[in-house]
Design a protein around this motif. Structure first.
Motif, PDB file in Angstrom:
ATOM      1  N   MET A 121       0.812  -1.214   0.000  1.00 29.60           N
ATOM      2  CA  MET A 121       0.000   0.000   0.000  1.00 29.60           C
ATOM      3  C   MET A 121       0.847   1.266   0.000  1.00 29.60           C
ATOM      4  O   MET A 121       0.363   2.337  -0.358  1.00 29.60           O
ATOM      5  N   ALA A 122       2.131   1.149   0.358  1.00 30.59           N
ATOM      6  CA  ALA A 122       3.022   2.314   0.322  1.00 30.59           C
ATOM      7  C   ALA A 122       3.363   2.726  -1.111  1.00 30.59           C
ATOM      8  O   ALA A 122       3.778   3.853  -1.345  1.00 30.59           O
ATOM      9  N   PHE A 123       3.185   1.810  -2.067  1.00 32.57           N
ATOM     10  CA  PHE A 123       3.411   2.125  -3.472  1.00 32.57           C
ATOM     11  C   PHE A 123       2.137   2.729  -4.047  1.00 32.57           C
ATOM     12  O   PHE A 123       1.047   2.194  -3.855  1.00 32.57           O
ATOM     13  N   ASP A 124       2.259   3.818  -4.773  1.00 31.91           N
ATOM     14  CA  ASP A 124       1.108   4.511  -5.345  1.00 31.91           C
ATOM     15  C   ASP A 124       0.678   3.829  -6.631  1.00 31.91           C
ATOM     16  O   ASP A 124       1.291   3.995  -7.684  1.00 31.91           O
ATOM     17  N   VAL A 125      -0.394   3.061  -6.558  1.00 30.95           N
ATOM     18  CA  VAL A 125      -0.887   2.300  -7.696  1.00 30.95           C
ATOM     19  C   VAL A 125      -1.332   3.232  -8.830  1.00 30.95           C
ATOM     20  O   VAL A 125      -1.284   2.852 -10.001  1.00 30.95           O
TER      21      VAL A 125
END
Length: 175
Positions: free
Chosen positions: A56-60
């Motif tokens: 979730m820390a990666f911006d999809v």
């Protein structure tokens, strides 16, 4: 089992990204596969909680790669198997699900992706819109290619699941 898993994950976290081939989504998919296939006992939500936080820390919304190996297709495989295995609480927060839905919908509506991405994207969109359990296949062989390796080439062949020796051996074991 949980102590062994904790030790493994503690050493794995450093320097990984979301890639399916060598990152959090692939590790998470493998853990869910083991749990849902009954090879190990546990709750996927608890076992994969730290992995989910990292993902979730990666911006999809900024992901442009749609491939299985390092992009959205691999992420969708993990999200779908994880939802499939959820017993009580969904593995990601609503904002993450919403962002993923918007990104996938844009790409699916454009229709300029591989069939496997479109299939997974449609499956995820259906889940998001209806919240009914996805019909996601619990099949590790979906990731295995069909490498043909001559006996004398074994020592120089890649080791991977997709087109390497691991996939070749797994296919021979399971088929």
């Amino acid at each position: 089992m949980s102590e062994l898993l904790d030790d493994v994950l503690e050493h794995v976290y450093k320097g990984l990204d979301v890639e399916f081939t060598s990152g959090f989504t692939g590790i998470g998919w493998g853990l869910e596969y083991l749990l849902q296939s009954g090879f190990v006992e546990g709750d996927g939500g608890e076992v994969c909680e730290e992995i989910d936080k990292k993902i979730m820390a990666f911006d999809v919304r900024r992901m442009t790669d749609t491939s299985l190996e390092s992009g959205l297709e691999g992420l969708l495989h993990y999200v779908l198997i994880h939802i499939r295995g959820s017993k009580e609480q969904l593995p990601f927060d609503e904002l993450y699900f919403s962002d993923l839905y918007a990104k996938v919908k844009t790409l699916v509506d454009a229709g300029q992706r591989e069939d496997s991405f479109l299939r997974l994207g449609s499956m995820y969109m259906h889940w998001y819109e209806t919240r009914s359990m996805p019909d996601y296949p619990l099949d590790v062989l979906q990731f295995v290619g069909s490498p043909v390796v001559e006996q004398e080439q074994i020592s120089v062949s890649p080791l991977g699941l997709r087109d390497g020796l691991a996939g070749l051996l797994l296919r021979q074991l399971l088929i």
